[in-house]
Scaffold this motif. Structure first.
Motif: not given
Length: 331
Positions: A45-52, A68-77, A84-94
């Motif tokens: 809890a309250n670690s650098a990993y949780e902050a990222n 188009y609802g696709f995300f490839n994100l990272s945080a931290g050095e 690292n995170s990969v996220a995706l929304c269904r193709g018909d989403m705004n």
């Protein structure tokens, strides 16, 4: 205060309270499925990993990019604390609905998998993954889950044949799509009584054509094990999602383009979800019915000074139109 005036005041009060509650507590997604990865290790809890991790979750709701609802994100050095995170929304989403879904799903995933460095969640309209390792471009087999509707189609043979052909076509279409949107949706006739089957197949855009086709082929094989002959099913994998139903569930005319940017005033109108609208409409409908019932009762009392015995009709305890979902283990 007259009865009519009091009822109008009561309606206004209930609607105001409902709006406040819904604005602070988004509707729960009953389709949410998650898998916590215990083997990935835990963070404190309250670690650098949780902050990222918190930084990534906040970016789902504040990012002005859509892609188009696709995300490839990272945080931290530091490699020790990098998320690292990969996220995706269904193709018909705004963009607005996509952001709402990703923020909700990621927040719930962190809540259900406290202190796990890696976890995956699928909800009605999106999927979210995060881990303490690279995720982008890697075809993975786990975690995975199959959730099905226990009902059977009226004409199972015709339904299954139509479904098989439809999924083959959609798999080819999704896999061959461009690098930003590997999504396909369609429907087909599925037997007598004008039955149809509706389906979507989608890969995360970091999958090339071969990997996308492989992922969806695995999903089809899992479908045959866990929900073949059912009227609806979702096969959820890390890199792709397959779903079919006997009723429409996707927007056939949607063109997923970025929504307008929020105004400088910081209003959050663009994050209103269809579920919230449905809930408010339901509240209004119930209040209207109560108002009409009371008016009819008052009118009846005026016309009939002597009260009459009224029999109460039995209440059906079953909820129509709602089918339970079951999630067997996939071997």
């Amino acid at each position: 205060m007259g009865t009519s005036t009091f009822l109008m005041f009561l309606c206004s009060l209930v609607l105001s309270l409902a709006a406040v509650v819904l604005s602070k507590h988004p509707a729960v997604d009953v389709y949410l499925e998650r898998r916590c990865n215990e083997a990935s290790g835990n963070y404190s809890a309250n670690s650098a990993y949780e902050a990222n991790l918190n930084s990534i979750i906040s970016r789902f709701s504040t990012s002005t990019e859509f892609n188009y609802g696709f995300f490839n994100l990272s945080a931290g050095e530091s490699s020790r604390d990098k998320v690292n995170s990969v996220a995706l929304c269904r193709g018909d989403m705004n963009q607005a609905d996509c952001k709402t879904c990703l923020n909700y799903t990621a927040t719930e995933l962190k809540r259900f998998c406290p202190f796990n460095k890696a976890a995956t969640a699928w909800s009605e309209l999106c999927l979210v993954r995060y881990a303490n390792r690279d995720l982008y471009g890697l075809l993975e087999n786990d975690p995975r889950i199959c959730v099905f509707n226990p009902r059977n189609p009226s004409y199972p043979d015709q339904f299954n044949d139509a479904l098989s052909d439809l999924l083959d076509d959609l798999r080819n279409e999704a896999a061959a799509a461009g690098p930003v949107r590997k999504y396909a949706a369609g429907n087909a006739s599925a037997g007598g009584n004008h039955e149809r089957v509706y389906a979507t197949m989608q890969c995360t855009p970091d999958m090339d054509q071969l990997n996308c086709d492989t992922c969806l082929a695995f999903a089809q094989s899992e479908l045959e094990k866990c929900c073949y002959g059912r009227i609806g099913c979702r096969v959820l994998r890390p890199n792709c999602v397959l779903r079919f139903e006997s009723n429409p569930f996707y927007n056939e005319t949607a063109v997923p383009l970025p929504s307008p940017q929020p105004s400088p005033s910081g209003g959050n109108e663009d994050e209103t979800t269809p579920t919230v609208i449905i809930v408010i409409a339901s509240v209004v409908g119930v209040l209207i019915l109560v108002f009409i019932s009371m008016c009819m009762l008052m009118r009846r009392r005026r016309n009939k000074p002597v009260s009459a015995n009224v029999e109460t009709a039995p209440v059906d305890s079953e909820m129509s139109g709602i089918d339970p979902l079951q999630s067997p283990l996939i071997e």
